[in-house]
Motif scaffolding. Structure first.
Motif, short mmCIF file in Angstrom:
data_model
loop_
_atom_site.label_atom_id
_atom_site.label_comp_id
_atom_site.label_asym_id
_atom_site.label_seq_id
_atom_site.Cartn_x
_atom_site.Cartn_y
_atom_site.Cartn_z
N UNK A 1 -1.63 16.19 -18.02
CA UNK A 1 -1.42 17.14 -16.92
C UNK A 1 -2.25 16.65 -15.75
N UNK A 2 -1.60 15.99 -14.82
CA UNK A 2 -2.32 15.33 -13.74
C UNK A 2 -3.08 16.33 -12.87
N UNK A 3 -2.53 17.51 -12.68
CA UNK A 3 -3.23 18.52 -11.88
C UNK A 3 -4.58 18.87 -12.51
N UNK A 4 -4.61 19.02 -13.84
CA UNK A 4 -5.87 19.33 -14.51
C UNK A 4 -6.89 18.22 -14.30
N UNK A 5 -6.46 16.97 -14.43
CA UNK A 5 -7.38 15.85 -14.22
C UNK A 5 -7.90 15.84 -12.79
N UNK B 1 12.33 3.18 -8.37
CA UNK B 1 10.96 3.18 -7.87
C UNK B 1 9.97 3.68 -8.92
N UNK B 2 10.41 4.55 -9.82
CA UNK B 2 9.55 4.98 -10.91
C UNK B 2 9.20 3.80 -11.80
N UNK B 3 10.19 3.00 -12.11
CA UNK B 3 9.93 1.81 -12.94
C UNK B 3 8.93 0.89 -12.25
N UNK B 4 9.13 0.66 -10.95
CA UNK B 4 8.22 -0.21 -10.22
C UNK B 4 6.81 0.38 -10.15
N UNK B 5 6.73 1.71 -9.96
CA UNK B 5 5.42 2.36 -9.90
C UNK B 5 4.70 2.26 -11.23
N UNK B 6 5.43 2.41 -12.33
CA UNK B 6 4.81 2.30 -13.66
C UNK B 6 4.37 0.87 -13.93
N UNK B 7 5.18 -0.11 -13.50
CA UNK B 7 4.78 -1.52 -13.65
C UNK B 7 3.53 -1.81 -12.84
N UNK B 8 3.48 -1.27 -11.62
CA UNK B 8 2.31 -1.47 -10.77
C UNK B 8 1.07 -0.84 -11.38
N UNK C 1 -2.45 5.86 -7.61
CA UNK C 1 -1.40 5.19 -8.39
C UNK C 1 -0.74 6.15 -9.38
N UNK C 2 -1.55 7.00 -10.02
CA UNK C 2 -1.00 7.97 -10.97
C UNK C 2 -0.10 8.99 -10.26
N UNK D 1 -10.80 2.32 -13.05
CA UNK D 1 -9.36 2.57 -12.93
C UNK D 1 -8.72 2.79 -14.30
N UNK D 2 -8.96 1.88 -15.24
CA UNK D 2 -8.34 2.00 -16.56
C UNK D 2 -8.87 3.23 -17.30
N UNK D 3 -10.15 3.54 -17.12
CA UNK D 3 -10.73 4.72 -17.76
C UNK D 3 -10.06 6.00 -17.28
N UNK D 4 -9.86 6.13 -15.96
CA UNK D 4 -9.25 7.33 -15.41
C UNK D 4 -7.77 7.40 -15.80
N UNK D 5 -7.09 6.26 -15.84
CA UNK D 5 -5.70 6.25 -16.29
C UNK D 5 -5.61 6.69 -17.75
N UNK D 6 -6.59 6.30 -18.56
CA UNK D 6 -6.62 6.73 -19.96
C UNK D 6 -6.84 8.23 -20.08
N UNK D 7 -7.67 8.79 -19.19
CA UNK D 7 -7.87 10.24 -19.18
C UNK D 7 -6.57 10.95 -18.82
#
Length: 273
Positions: free
Chosen positions: A237-241, A143-150, A128-129, A225-231
């Motif tokens: 920097x999504x690549x680092x995560x 689609x960015x807006x929809x992806x962020x809402x999702x 999702x990220x 899910x919420x924990x990883x999204x918080x990270x």
């Protein structure tokens, strides 16, 4: 785009049903009645493949198995070169197609090779990220807006699922089996994001029979899910995560992923990210 994030693409969903005969899967999850897969993997997990798209093999029912809760679903999309783009998948909205393709690519051993319940806990939020970042990269505002809402909806679902499971575990420990099931199902509308998904995904199945297996299944996908999204918010920097999650040592402990995520949170905080 995937390579820029350190993700290798795969052959899953890289061909269409015009190029190769479709293969579909029937997945079944079984959990002992009155229990949840909180501290150990789900009790029984199995899959059956069919040499046809799911649309040609509609499943009418799965008979009750004594002592077990059973949840099942069918699908044409999975992490395997034999998974091809069907007419139905091609007709899906772009957001779902991107999310599914990213999700299945992440499952490949070139990206993550973990036990199922751990891998789903990592792959689902990352998918999702990455989808959000894909549409940001494309400058596709709608689609960015929809992806962020999702993504926001899935984070709510994750928090609600964890809260509901806490209540469910308490009820299974203090009530008779049937009373506990009735009370858990009565509580579910109080968790609207999770309740919507539960109702949609168990359509045609008996809610009381599916309950323990469905909650246990969903824990594998959404517990962290919420924990990883918080990270992801913390590291920015999504690549680092992604690279840090690829370094997960998965020691033989039931709480191994939780502890590793706590270590990453401490690491990001200490580095001032």
């Amino acid at each position: 785009f995937g390579n820029a994030l350190g993700i290798q693409s795969t052959e899953s969903l890289s061909q269409s049903a015009r190029d190769q005969a479709p293969l579909s899967m029937l997945w079944l999850w079984l959990q002992r009645e009155g229990t949840l897969a909180l501290r150990a993997p789900i009790d029984i997990r199995m899959a059956v493949g069919f040499n046809a798209g799911k649309e040609r093999i509609p499943l009418e029912r799965v008979y009750r198995i004594a002592g077990y809760s059973v949840y099942y679903r069918q699908g044409n999309e999975f992490a395997d070169p034999r998974a091809v783009v069907t007419v139905g998948f091609a007709a899906e909205e772009l957001l779902r197609r991107v999310k599914v393709i990213v999700h299945e690519d992440l499952h490949d051993d070139k990206n993550f090779a973990l036990p199922w319940e751990i891998e789903e806990s990592v792959v689902t939020p990352l998918g999702s990220l990455i989808t959000v970042e894909f549409f940001r990269h494309r400058r596709d505002d709608e689609n960015l807006r929809q992806a962020m809402d999702s993504l926001a909806e899935e984070r709510r679902l994750s928090r609600e699922l964890n809260a509901l499971v806490t209540e469910a575990e308490r009820l299974f420990g203090s009530e008779t089996l049937n009373e506990a099931k009735e009370k858990i199902l009565a509580l579910m509308p109080s968790y609207p994001a999770y309740h919507r998904q539960f109702q949609r995904q168990v359509a045609g199945q008996h809610a009381a029979t599916v309950l323990e297996a469905k909650l246990s299944h969903d824990l594998a996908y959404y517990r962290y899910f919420d924990t990883i999204a918080s990270l992801a918010e913390a590291v920015r920097d999504l690549r680092t995560l992604i690279q840090d999650l690829k370094q997960f040592p998965h020691p033989e402990r039931d709480d191994r992923l939780k502890l590793y995520l706590e270590e990453l949170k401490a690491k990001y905080s200490a580095s001032g990210i």
